[in-house]
Design a protein around this motif. Sequence first.
Motif, PDB file in Angstrom:
ATOM      1  N   THR A  21      11.013  -8.406   0.075  1.00  0.00           N
ATOM      2  CA  THR A  21      10.423  -7.516  -0.928  1.00  0.00           C
ATOM      3  C   THR A  21       9.108  -6.934  -0.422  1.00  0.00           C
ATOM      4  OG1 THR A  21      11.438  -8.743  -2.742  1.00  0.00           O
ATOM      5  CG2 THR A  21       9.546  -7.372  -3.292  1.00  0.00           C
ATOM      6  N   ASP A  22       8.265  -7.780   0.159  1.00  0.00           N
ATOM      7  CA  ASP A  22       6.995  -7.297   0.698  1.00  0.00           C
ATOM      8  C   ASP A  22       7.213  -6.212   1.746  1.00  0.00           C
ATOM      9  OD1 ASP A  22       5.480  -8.979  -0.870  1.00  0.00           O
ATOM     10  OD2 ASP A  22       5.270 -10.522   0.669  1.00  0.00           O
ATOM     11  N   LEU A  23       8.038  -6.504   2.731  1.00  0.00           N
ATOM     12  CA  LEU A  23       8.240  -5.567   3.837  1.00  0.00           C
ATOM     13  C   LEU A  23       8.826  -4.242   3.359  1.00  0.00           C
ATOM     14  CD1 LEU A  23       9.610  -8.129   6.444  1.00  0.00           C
ATOM     15  CD2 LEU A  23       7.404  -6.939   6.565  1.00  0.00           C
ATOM     16  N   GLU A  24       9.786  -4.315   2.456  1.00  0.00           N
ATOM     17  CA  GLU A  24      10.416  -3.094   1.952  1.00  0.00           C
ATOM     18  C   GLU A  24       9.448  -2.276   1.113  1.00  0.00           C
ATOM     19  OE1 GLU A  24      15.106  -4.531   1.861  1.00  0.00           O
ATOM     20  OE2 GLU A  24      13.955  -4.495  -0.003  1.00  0.00           O
ATOM     21  N   GLU A  25       8.659  -2.946   0.279  1.00  0.00           N
ATOM     22  CA  GLU A  25       7.707  -2.218  -0.564  1.00  0.00           C
ATOM     23  C   GLU A  25       6.564  -1.639   0.256  1.00  0.00           C
ATOM     24  OE1 GLU A  25       6.539  -4.698  -3.836  1.00  0.00           O
ATOM     25  OE2 GLU A  25       8.441  -4.364  -4.896  1.00  0.00           O
ATOM     26  N   TRP A  26       6.050  -2.405   1.214  1.00  0.00           N
ATOM     27  CA  TRP A  26       4.983  -1.876   2.059  1.00  0.00           C
ATOM     28  C   TRP A  26       5.455  -0.660   2.841  1.00  0.00           C
ATOM     29  CZ3 TRP A  26       3.575  -7.297   4.407  1.00  0.00           C
ATOM     30  CH2 TRP A  26       2.922  -8.060   3.422  1.00  0.00           C
ATOM     31  N   ASN A  27       6.681  -0.714   3.322  1.00  0.00           N
ATOM     32  CA  ASN A  27       7.220   0.422   4.063  1.00  0.00           C
ATOM     33  C   ASN A  27       7.334   1.665   3.182  1.00  0.00           C
ATOM     34  OD1 ASN A  27       8.246   1.754   6.300  1.00  0.00           O
ATOM     35  ND2 ASN A  27      10.353   1.100   5.923  1.00  0.00           N
ATOM     36  N   ALA A  28       7.501   1.441   1.885  1.00  0.00           N
ATOM     37  CA  ALA A  28       7.560   2.552   0.917  1.00  0.00           C
ATOM     38  C   ALA A  28       6.171   2.949   0.424  1.00  0.00           C
ATOM     39  CB  ALA A  28       8.446   2.161  -0.266  1.00  0.00           C
ATOM     40  N   GLY A  29       5.139   2.313   0.968  1.00  0.00           N
ATOM     41  CA  GLY A  29       3.770   2.631   0.577  1.00  0.00           C
ATOM     42  C   GLY A  29       3.336   1.973  -0.725  1.00  0.00           C
ATOM     43  N   GLU A  30       4.043   0.932  -1.134  1.00  0.00           N
ATOM     44  CA  GLU A  30       3.734   0.253  -2.401  1.00  0.00           C
ATOM     45  C   GLU A  30       3.056  -1.088  -2.127  1.00  0.00           C
ATOM     46  OE1 GLU A  30       7.476  -0.105  -4.345  1.00  0.00           O
ATOM     47  OE2 GLU A  30       7.867   2.060  -4.345  1.00  0.00           O
ATOM     48  N   PHE A  31       1.894  -1.270  -2.745  1.00  0.00           N
ATOM     49  CA  PHE A  31       1.148  -2.515  -2.596  1.00  0.00           C
ATOM     50  C   PHE A  31       0.783  -3.065  -3.964  1.00  0.00           C
ATOM     51  CE2 PHE A  31       0.500  -0.202   1.323  1.00  0.00           C
ATOM     52  CZ  PHE A  31       0.605  -1.182   2.296  1.00  0.00           C
ATOM     53  N   ALA A  32       0.545  -4.361  -4.005  1.00  0.00           N
ATOM     54  CA  ALA A  32       0.092  -4.975  -5.255  1.00  0.00           C
ATOM     55  C   ALA A  32      -1.251  -4.358  -5.645  1.00  0.00           C
ATOM     56  CB  ALA A  32      -0.045  -6.482  -5.082  1.00  0.00           C
ATOM     57  N   GLU A  33      -1.459  -4.203  -6.933  1.00  0.00           N
ATOM     58  CA  GLU A  33      -2.682  -3.555  -7.408  1.00  0.00           C
ATOM     59  C   GLU A  33      -3.296  -4.312  -8.568  1.00  0.00           C
ATOM     60  OE1 GLU A  33      -1.877   0.465  -8.414  1.00  0.00           O
ATOM     61  OE2 GLU A  33      -1.325   1.071  -6.382  1.00  0.00           O
ATOM     62  N   ILE A  34      -4.593  -4.139  -8.737  1.00  0.00           N
ATOM     63  CA  ILE A  34      -5.310  -4.604  -9.923  1.00  0.00           C
ATOM     64  C   ILE A  34      -6.304  -3.514 -10.311  1.00  0.00           C
ATOM     65  CG2 ILE A  34      -5.111  -7.102  -9.592  1.00  0.00           C
ATOM     66  CD1 ILE A  34      -7.669  -7.098  -8.056  1.00  0.00           C
ATOM     67  N   GLU A  35      -6.675  -3.469 -11.560  1.00  0.00           N
ATOM     68  CA  GLU A  35      -7.626  -2.464 -12.016  1.00  0.00           C
ATOM     69  C   GLU A  35      -9.001  -2.742 -11.428  1.00  0.00           C
ATOM     70  OE1 GLU A  35      -7.719  -1.736 -16.197  1.00  0.00           O
ATOM     71  OE2 GLU A  35      -5.560  -2.047 -16.417  1.00  0.00           O
ATOM     72  N   ASP A  36      -9.705  -1.673 -11.060  1.00  0.00           N
ATOM     73  CA  ASP A  36     -11.005  -1.813 -10.408  1.00  0.00           C
ATOM     74  C   ASP A  36     -11.949  -2.706 -11.200  1.00  0.00           C
ATOM     75  OD1 ASP A  36      -9.841  -0.027  -8.743  1.00  0.00           O
ATOM     76  OD2 ASP A  36     -11.369   1.531  -8.903  1.00  0.00           O
ATOM     77  N   ALA A  37     -11.938  -2.568 -12.523  1.00  0.00           N
ATOM     78  CA  ALA A  37     -12.879  -3.312 -13.367  1.00  0.00           C
ATOM     79  C   ALA A  37     -12.663  -4.818 -13.283  1.00  0.00           C
ATOM     80  CB  ALA A  37     -12.749  -2.850 -14.813  1.00  0.00           C
ATOM     81  N   PHE A  38     -11.431  -5.215 -12.966  1.00  0.00           N
ATOM     82  CA  PHE A  38     -11.106  -6.640 -12.913  1.00  0.00           C
ATOM     83  C   PHE A  38     -11.184  -7.217 -11.501  1.00  0.00           C
ATOM     84  CE2 PHE A  38      -8.805  -5.118 -16.707  1.00  0.00           C
ATOM     85  CZ  PHE A  38      -9.362  -5.970 -17.655  1.00  0.00           C
ATOM     86  N   ALA A  39     -11.463  -6.377 -10.521  1.00  0.00           N
ATOM     87  CA  ALA A  39     -11.441  -6.805  -9.124  1.00  0.00           C
ATOM     88  C   ALA A  39     -12.345  -8.010  -8.834  1.00  0.00           C
ATOM     89  CB  ALA A  39     -11.790  -5.641  -8.207  1.00  0.00           C
ATOM     90  N   PRO A  40     -13.605  -8.009  -9.308  1.00  0.00           N
ATOM     91  CA  PRO A  40     -14.466  -9.179  -9.020  1.00  0.00           C
ATOM     92  C   PRO A  40     -13.915 -10.473  -9.604  1.00  0.00           C
ATOM     93  CG  PRO A  40     -15.767  -7.303  -9.761  1.00  0.00           C
ATOM     94  CD  PRO A  40     -14.331  -6.966 -10.030  1.00  0.00           C
ATOM     95  N   PHE A  41     -13.345 -10.390 -10.787  1.00  0.00           N
ATOM     96  CA  PHE A  41     -12.782 -11.574 -11.425  1.00  0.00           C
ATOM     97  C   PHE A  41     -11.548 -12.069 -10.667  1.00  0.00           C
ATOM     98  CE2 PHE A  41     -14.798  -8.977 -14.741  1.00  0.00           C
ATOM     99  CZ  PHE A  41     -15.748  -9.867 -15.215  1.00  0.00           C
ATOM    100  N   LYS A  42     -10.746 -11.115 -10.185  1.00  0.00           N
ATOM    101  CA  LYS A  42      -9.535 -11.480  -9.463  1.00  0.00           C
ATOM    102  C   LYS A  42      -9.852 -12.129  -8.116  1.00  0.00           C
ATOM    103  CE  LYS A  42      -6.407 -10.218 -12.408  1.00  0.00           C
ATOM    104  NZ  LYS A  42      -5.501 -11.196 -13.045  1.00  0.00           N
ATOM    105  N   LYS A  43     -10.930 -11.680  -7.490  1.00  0.00           N
ATOM    106  CA  LYS A  43     -11.319 -12.283  -6.219  1.00  0.00           C
ATOM    107  C   LYS A  43     -11.717 -13.743  -6.439  1.00  0.00           C
ATOM    108  CE  LYS A  43     -13.711 -11.129  -1.988  1.00  0.00           C
ATOM    109  NZ  LYS A  43     -14.476 -10.095  -1.261  1.00  0.00           N
ATOM    110  N   SER A  44     -12.449 -13.986  -7.514  1.00  0.00           N
ATOM    111  CA  SER A  44     -12.812 -15.361  -7.862  1.00  0.00           C
ATOM    112  C   SER A  44     -11.574 -16.171  -8.224  1.00  0.00           C
ATOM    113  CB  SER A  44     -13.799 -15.353  -9.035  1.00  0.00           C
ATOM    114  OG  SER A  44     -14.085 -16.653  -9.459  1.00  0.00           O
ATOM    115  N   GLU A  45     -10.644 -15.532  -8.946  1.00  0.00           N
ATOM    116  CA  GLU A  45      -9.405 -16.201  -9.329  1.00  0.00           C
ATOM    117  C   GLU A  45      -8.590 -16.577  -8.102  1.00  0.00           C
ATOM    118  OE1 GLU A  45      -5.259 -15.122 -11.710  1.00  0.00           O
ATOM    119  OE2 GLU A  45      -7.066 -13.965 -12.132  1.00  0.00           O
TER     120      GLU A  45
END
Length: 202
Positions: free
Chosen positions: A91-115
Amino acid sequence: MTDEEFINTKTELESRLVYAYSTYYNELPEAEGEALKEAQKAWIDCYYSYVSALEQRWLEPVKIFFGVTGKERRTNVYREFILLLLTNRITDLEEWNAGEFAEIEDAFAPFKKSELEKEKEQLQVDMGLCLYVIQEEYRQKIKAAHKKFFTFLESDERFISLITNENEIIITAEGLLQVQRMSYLTSVHYQGCRFFRREREE
């Protein structure tokens, strides 16, 4: 799933993995391609390390219980673990090849890094529990598999960093996805370990 069905499914997924990797690798510039090659090598080391560790003991179906009513079920820990490892990587390889990556909203980025850091720590604790509840003769291979997952995680992060021009949000999102997947698989493994410990004590 019969033994034959499992072998056929595993073989099909491994073939699909080779195709997904080769296709993506051939689309990448040299530097990104080399980073992917290193990450894939680390993933393969992790994959075969888990194969070697889990096929020692977890070939028969066991009952697993997550402490939540209705989530009890029987599963073959080895088969579920291995097939999901393959499926996730494809799934990772196929999605990356299609230009699709996991995403999170910018506002939540600091919290997600801690998570992400907290979930890495919790994963290590959960992996330790697997070692604690299983017989000593199985621990060395399991411990090696755990270590190789974190080696892969670091290698995968380097690739994601390169392919996304060091986009911290995507790096965090992809890392969190990898850790959460392994956390689920480790919980299945732990439940299998507990089953065999109860069986031994009884």
